[in-house]
Structures are given as structure tokens and as C-alpha cells.
Scaffold this motif. Structure first.
Motif, PDB file in Angstrom:
ATOM      1  N   ARG A   1       0.853  -1.183   0.000  1.00 49.56           N
ATOM      2  CA  ARG A   1       0.000   0.000   0.000  1.00 49.56           C
ATOM      3  C   ARG A   1       0.888   1.231   0.000  1.00 49.56           C
ATOM      4  NH1 ARG A   1      -5.261  -1.068   0.663  1.00 49.56           N
ATOM      5  NH2 ARG A   1      -5.862  -3.120   1.425  1.00 49.56           N
ATOM      6  N   SER A   2       0.857   1.987  -1.083  1.00 51.43           N
ATOM      7  CA  SER A   2       1.788   3.094  -1.259  1.00 51.43           C
ATOM      8  C   SER A   2       1.304   4.384  -0.611  1.00 51.43           C
ATOM      9  CB  SER A   2       2.034   3.343  -2.742  1.00 51.43           C
ATOM     10  OG  SER A   2       2.543   2.196  -3.361  1.00 51.43           O
ATOM     11  N   LEU A   3       0.039   4.745  -0.823  1.00 54.72           N
ATOM     12  CA  LEU A   3      -0.476   6.038  -0.369  1.00 54.72           C
ATOM     13  C   LEU A   3      -1.767   5.853   0.425  1.00 54.72           C
ATOM     14  CD1 LEU A   3      -0.121   8.056  -3.705  1.00 54.72           C
ATOM     15  CD2 LEU A   3       1.436   8.152  -1.745  1.00 54.72           C
ATOM     16  N   TRP A   4      -2.001   6.786   1.346  1.00 52.28           N
ATOM     17  CA  TRP A   4      -3.283   6.866   2.042  1.00 52.28           C
ATOM     18  C   TRP A   4      -4.092   7.952   1.338  1.00 52.28           C
ATOM     19  CZ3 TRP A   4      -4.770   3.509   5.802  1.00 52.28           C
ATOM     20  CH2 TRP A   4      -3.766   2.712   6.355  1.00 52.28           C
TER      21      TRP A   4
ATOM     22  N   HIS B   1      -3.081   1.177  -3.074  1.00 55.81           N
ATOM     23  CA  HIS B   1      -3.249   2.275  -2.133  1.00 55.81           C
ATOM     24  C   HIS B   1      -4.367   1.989  -1.136  1.00 55.81           C
ATOM     25  CE1 HIS B   1      -0.552   4.360  -4.777  1.00 55.81           C
ATOM     26  NE2 HIS B   1      -1.392   4.222  -5.790  1.00 55.81           N
TER      27      HIS B   1
ATOM     28  N   ASP C   1      -2.240  11.264   2.364  1.00 57.48           N
ATOM     29  CA  ASP C   1      -1.282  11.695   1.350  1.00 57.48           C
ATOM     30  C   ASP C   1      -1.959  12.509   0.267  1.00 57.48           C
ATOM     31  OD1 ASP C   1       1.173  10.309   2.289  1.00 57.48           O
ATOM     32  OD2 ASP C   1      -0.038   8.520   1.938  1.00 57.48           O
TER      33      ASP C   1
ATOM     34  N   ASN D   1      -1.235   5.757  -9.881  1.00 60.46           N
ATOM     35  CA  ASN D   1      -0.644   4.419  -9.779  1.00 60.46           C
ATOM     36  C   ASN D   1       0.700   4.340 -10.498  1.00 60.46           C
ATOM     37  OD1 ASN D   1      -2.911   3.628  -8.371  1.00 60.46           O
ATOM     38  ND2 ASN D   1      -3.863   2.575 -10.105  1.00 60.46           N
TER      39      ASN D   1
ATOM     40  N   PRO E   1       3.321   7.031  -7.924  1.00 54.58           N
ATOM     41  CA  PRO E   1       2.884   7.282  -6.544  1.00 54.58           C
ATOM     42  C   PRO E   1       3.880   8.074  -5.720  1.00 54.58           C
ATOM     43  CG  PRO E   1       3.598   5.010  -6.807  1.00 54.58           C
ATOM     44  CD  PRO E   1       3.545   5.606  -8.186  1.00 54.58           C
TER      45      PRO E   1
ATOM     46  N   LEU F   1      -7.702   2.771  -7.675  1.00 54.14           N
ATOM     47  CA  LEU F   1      -6.634   3.097  -6.725  1.00 54.14           C
ATOM     48  C   LEU F   1      -6.288   1.917  -5.816  1.00 54.14           C
ATOM     49  CD1 LEU F   1      -7.704   6.739  -5.779  1.00 54.14           C
ATOM     50  CD2 LEU F   1      -5.616   6.067  -7.015  1.00 54.14           C
TER      51      LEU F   1
END
Length: 413
Positions: A8-11, A33, A159, A329, A332, A28
Motif C-alpha cells: 500500500r503506497s499512499l493513504w 493504495h 497523502d 498508480n 505514486p 486506486l
């Protein structure tokens, strides 16, 4: 359909759980994410009138792997009839079901908004977090985060915040200067609701023109319900303000404006009182120079509402969500680049679908006098007799989105 990537890269917070918001959640989460969707309504907002898919919107749904599910929920609408005060068709334009060319006034992909929302929700509810009865009331941006302030008094950091909160977007309002007007107004207003279906309500959409630049449409979406649309040309402060009034005041306004319209107006006004759904809106486009600022972005109608008359409102939201998520995506770790690419890639498509809407041409379809109505109907009847609408749709190489094509992203199914 692809499995969710473990990393999971981003919130990411999405404000708005409609079509665009859920489409964002779909793509997403497939980019790895953590996505939270907040919707101010207390439950899934799966009401609404009939919508359609055209051109690139059909492609977007197909890439989601959901086209068969959409097909299983389609409304049976075979075409559009222009009728007189007795309900007799003067001209009828049928849907283009050839699979070639351009959709006509009726798309071969007509679906109730609620059914489409439920399809999208079923495809995303296990991967994204949904919070109902809560809205984003404000936000503060920092170099590395955006802090969202919610209607329940809580706050949290993300984020990225994406406003997919519709034509009247609060997120957009907070991004733009206080005196900036994002709307291009058409001078047209619309209300729609449901009434019980009767035997004479067929699978052909009826369009009845009324002197004074008014129009009534009737279309039936299932065995028991019929949709009613009142549409009018009016450029007054009263007409623009009524959409913010209490529902009962809106009903009174529309009943008064159409009290002398004839045809089945009395039936429709009576049914307005007991309808499980009623909506009143001004027809506008949203036109702004930028769809993002820092760690806040806009999507769907909040960014680029094209108006119902574009025929691409839902398709535009699906396509925009696909592009925004695809760029995030793809980059990120560089959100400024991702958001800049989102605008660069999508803007030509949005310009195309918004440019399809010409207020002057719309007003031709809403004549002021009985003589002008008769002329419009006679000309349309002649065109149908010569099969011109059918030939135009079948021979067109492009639908309303022009020759713009969906880009290919790694996480697109």
C-alpha cells in the motif's frame, strides 16, 4: 479482475461515494493504495434517474471487467418519440444498436444510476473503506500531508484528498478563490421524479414540447415505475435559487411553471407528491483552469461537469477516474507529476465533450411558440422519413468523445 496488490503506497481520501468516487476506489486499490471513501449521505446513494454510457465510458467499464454486469441491468429504451398534446408520435428516433458508429438520443447502454452505483460498490466494498453519514468540511495542506476535517468533528491525515463530490463540490469551493464562478450556465433548468407506470407508458421515451421553452419527458425503466422530467428555458434569479430551496417549495415551483402544459401534466404533478425520489437542478458545466492544488485534486463533475446534455456525464466521470487513478498508480512517489499528467492527458477529452454542448442549439429543441414547435416536429419527421438520423449515427466514425482514446495503465484490467 485483478487481485489487489499487497503493498500500500499512499493513504488516499475520496470525498463522495457516487460513480466517480467509487470508480476511483476501484482503480486506486488495484494500485496498492489504502482508500477511504466518505459519503455525506447515511447510506449508499443508489437513487437517481436514468443515465447512459457512451464511447470511452463503455471502454472504461469494460476495462473494469464490469460490462457484462452493466448489460444485465440495462433499461429497455428503444428510442425517442416527439409527441403532440394527445400523445401521438410526430417523429421517432430509434437507438443505434448496430454496434457501429455513434449512439443516438438513446444509448444502447441505458441504466438506472442506482443500479450502476450498486455494481460499482459491489466491486469495491471489500478493498476500500466506506464511511457513510460523514463529509469533509475543510482541509489544511502541508508539504507532505493533507489534513481533512470531518463533519463529526474529527480530523485525519492523508497523502492525497480527491474531491469527487459532484457539481456543487465543497472541495472545489475550498480550492478556488471565493469570488470565482466555476459554472457555465445554459439558461436551462430541470426537475425529475418517479410516478407509477400505466399501460400507455411504452419503452419509447416521450418528449412533449410546450410553448414558452418548456419540455416534458417520460421514460419507463421497469414494470412499475416511470420517470418524469420537466425542463424549461429560464434565466431568472428565482429559477436559479429554487434548487437550493426546501423540496416542497421546489415541487410548488415546478407545478406552477407547468400548470397549463397539457398532455399528462396533471398525472405527473399528482405523482410528484408521492415520489420516492425528486431532484431539481440548474443545467451547468463546470469549467476551471486546474483540477488540483498541492495534495488536493478534483474528479468527475466536481472537476469537469459536462451537463446532462453532453450525454457524457457518467462516461466522463468514469473516464476521468480511470485517468486520475492511472497516473497516480504510475507515479505514486511523485504526486505533482501524476496530477499534472492527469490534466494533460484528460483535458482534450473534457474539452471535446463539453464543446459538444451548444446552448443555442439546445434552445432550438425548446421552442417558445406553437408555430416553432410544429416546425421542429415537421422537420424531425421528414428527417426520420428519410432515415437521416439512422444514417448519421451508423456512419459516424466517432461518438461524442471524439477520437480520444483511453491510455493503457499497468494496473488496468
Amino acid at each position: 479482475m485483478m487481485n489487489v496488490i499487497a503493498k500500500r503506497s499512499l493513504w488516499i481520501l475520496v470525498a463522495g461515494g457516487g460513480v466517480a468516487g467509487q470508480a476511483l476506489a476501484f482503480w486506486l486499490t488495484r494500485g496498492g493504495h489504502a482508500v477511504t471513501v466518505v459519503e455525506r449521505f447515511p447510506a449508499l446513494r443508489d437513487s437517481g434517474a436514468q443515465v447512459d454510457l457512451r464511447g470511452q465510458g463503455i471502454d472504461a467499464v469494460e476495462r473494469m471487467g464490469l460490462l457484462q454486469e452493466v448489460r444485465s441491468q440495462l433499461v429497455d429504451e428503444a428510442g425517442v418519440a416527439f409527441i403532440d398534446s394527445r400523445g401521438k408520435p410526430k417523429a421517432t428516433i430509434m437507438a443505434n444498436t448496430s454496434g457501429k458508429g455513434r449512439q443516438s438520443l438513446t444509448s444502447e447502454y441505458e441504466i438506472m444510476r442506482g443500479d450502476l452505483v450498486r455494481i460499482l460498490h459491489a466491486a469495491t466494498k471489500d478493498d476500500a473503506e466506506y464511511v457513510f453519514g460523514k463529509s469533509v468540511d475543510g482541509f489544511d495542506q502541508h508539504a507532505a500531508k493533507v489534513t481533512a476535517h470531518f463533519s463529526d468533528g474529527t480530523s485525519d491525515e492523508y497523502d492525497l484528498l480527491i474531491g469527487a463530490d459532484g457539481q456543487s463540490s465543497r472541495t472545489r469551493r475550498a480550492l478556488l478563490p471565493e469570488d470565482f464562478d466555476p459554472y457555465r450556465r445554459m439558461g436551462i433548468h430541470m426537475a425529475y421524479w418517479f410516478v407509477p407506470r400505466i399501460a400507455s407508458d411504452t419503452n419509447i421515451r416521450d418528449t412533449y414540447m410546450v410553448p414558452g421553452g418548456r419540455q416534458i419527458m417520460r421514460r419507463s425503466h421497469n414494470a412499475t415505475e416511470t420517470q418524469v422530467y420537466f425542463v424549461m428555458r429560464e434565466e431568472s434569479a428565482e429559477a436559479s435559487a429554487i434548487h437550493r430551496a426546501e423540496t416542497e417549495e421546489q415541487r410548488k415551483f415546478w407545478a406552477e411553471r407547468f400548470r397549463d402544459a397539457g398532455w399528462q401534466t396533471e398525472r405527473f404533478v399528482r405523482g410528484m407528491q408521492d415520489s420516492p425520489f425528486f431532484y431539481s437542478q440548474e443545467i451547468v458545466q463546470v469549467r476551471i483552469d486546474s483540477w488540483s492544488k498541492g495534495r488536493v485534486a478534483l474528479a468527475g463533475d466536481a472537476a469537469h461537469c459536462a451537463s446532462p446534455y453532453s450525454g457524457m456525464g457518467i462516461s466522463g466521470g468514469l473516464v476521468g477516474a480511470y485517468v486520475l487513478a492511472g497516473e497516480i498508480n504510475s507515479s505514486p512517489s511523485d504526486l505533482p507529476a501524476a496530477l499534472a499528467n492527469y490534466e494533460h492527458v484528460l483535458r482534450p477529452f473534457v474539452d471535446e465533450i463539453q464543446g459538444e454542448v451548444n446552448p443555442r442549439i439546445l434552445r432550438v429543441g425548446m421552442p417558445l411558440t406553437r408555430h416553432a414547435i410544429a416546425a421542429f416536429q415537421n422537420l424531425t419527421a421528414l428527417a426520420c422519413f428519410l432515415h437521416i438520423p439512422d444514417l448519421v449515427t451508423r456512419m459516424s466514425k466517432e461518438d461524442r468523445g471524439g477520437d480520444w482514446r483511453l491510455p493503457v495503465y499497468v494496473n488496468a484490467a
